[in-house]
Design an enzyme around this catalytic site. Sequence first.
Site, PDB file in Angstrom:
ATOM      1  N   SER A   1       0.844  -1.159  -0.047  1.00 16.11           N
ATOM      2  CA  SER A   1      -0.030   0.303  -0.013  1.00 16.11           C
ATOM      3  C   SER A   1       0.753   1.337  -0.135  1.00 16.11           C
ATOM      4  O   SER A   1       1.850   1.532  -0.868  1.00 16.11           O
ATOM      5  CB  SER A   1      -0.930   0.020   1.144  1.00 16.11           C
ATOM      6  OG  SER A   1      -1.679   0.910   1.250  1.00 16.11           O
TER       7      SER A   1
ATOM      8  N   HIS B   1      -3.607  -1.621  -4.373  1.00 16.11           N
ATOM      9  CA  HIS B   1      -5.063  -2.111  -4.086  1.00 16.11           C
ATOM     10  C   HIS B   1      -5.790  -2.103  -5.377  1.00 16.11           C
ATOM     11  O   HIS B   1      -7.078  -1.850  -5.571  1.00 16.11           O
ATOM     12  CB  HIS B   1      -5.881  -1.101  -3.230  1.00 16.11           C
ATOM     13  CG  HIS B   1      -5.005  -0.974  -2.096  1.00 16.11           C
ATOM     14  ND1 HIS B   1      -4.718  -2.047  -1.128  1.00 16.11           N
ATOM     15  CD2 HIS B   1      -4.318   0.295  -1.347  1.00 16.11           C
ATOM     16  CE1 HIS B   1      -4.062  -1.645   0.100  1.00 16.11           C
ATOM     17  NE2 HIS B   1      -3.881  -0.270  -0.152  1.00 16.11           N
TER      18      HIS B   1
END
Length: 325
Positions: free
Chosen positions: A211, A246
């Site tokens: 992330s 993501h």
Amino acid sequence: MEPAPSKPKGGRPRDGVWADFDESTTKIRACICTWCRLEMKSEPKRMIHHLAQKCKHIDLVVRNKYLLRWNEMSANHEDESVPRKIQKTSPKKRKILIAGGNFNTVYLKYMAALTGKPRPRICFLPTANGDSQSCILEFYQQCAPLNVEPFVQLLFVSKNNLDFDEMLLSMDAIVCSGGNTVNQQAIWKAHGIDDILKQAWDKGIVLGGASAGGLCWFEEGTTDSRPKRLTTVKCLGFLPGSHCPHYDSQLDRRPLYQKLISTGELKPGYACDDDAGIYFEDHEPIRAVTARADARVYYVSMVNGQIQEQVLPTHSINTDTSCTI
């Protein structure tokens, strides 16, 4: 259609890898890569390894073809598929391991293997989530099954007796948390952590994260750090191009990333699903990896005026975390 490999006198047909090599005119049993003109021994395993992981001028599509072959060879004949000299990862390489999301025990184990140390020192840098105590606890829990020494470097209230550079540059690996990338970059710059991380990278300390902890190493990318909508953020720039984490778990990520690349607002780059990632040496992607069977890695770019989303072949690290690349 490519012509069939020629058959040497008294031997088997040549491996298809010869399509990307010329015979050396100066040395016996040597060949020359048609992409980078490197001369090397004419052994198919070495040649495939070179095209999959070493050649700096090869076309990405061709590299992916050989990367798939190399991954299959590694999975089926791990100990025999490459000479011992190639199996050793150079300690001078600058290494980064990213994931689109979920940098869990599987990724930490792979990162530990990349250090080449029997019991590596791994430091968690949870700046992006505000030095969250729950995330720090989770990091220790993820490290518990592994033969590693875990450390944490706080930035909001640092209780270490060492300076930031003394702490971070004494590590074998540094993993950064997910969270707010905009805040992360600002705080790192204020404390000089950006420069220290560059020193760590140049020193051969393995860097990584998922992330925000994966995005931070690129030039730029998409982030949910600001209210209401996804935006873009400038990052450290250790790795060229852009990144989108993501890619499969947040519905707005994929269309926005493609739009920003198509308009030139972002450079071409890599998109990773949660549980999927990429291992880089210097600026080169060496291996796309996954801890989940359906997790994917993509290279997104413009080709002939159209957005292209190229799926990269991945290597599962769920059961095989040995570092043979």
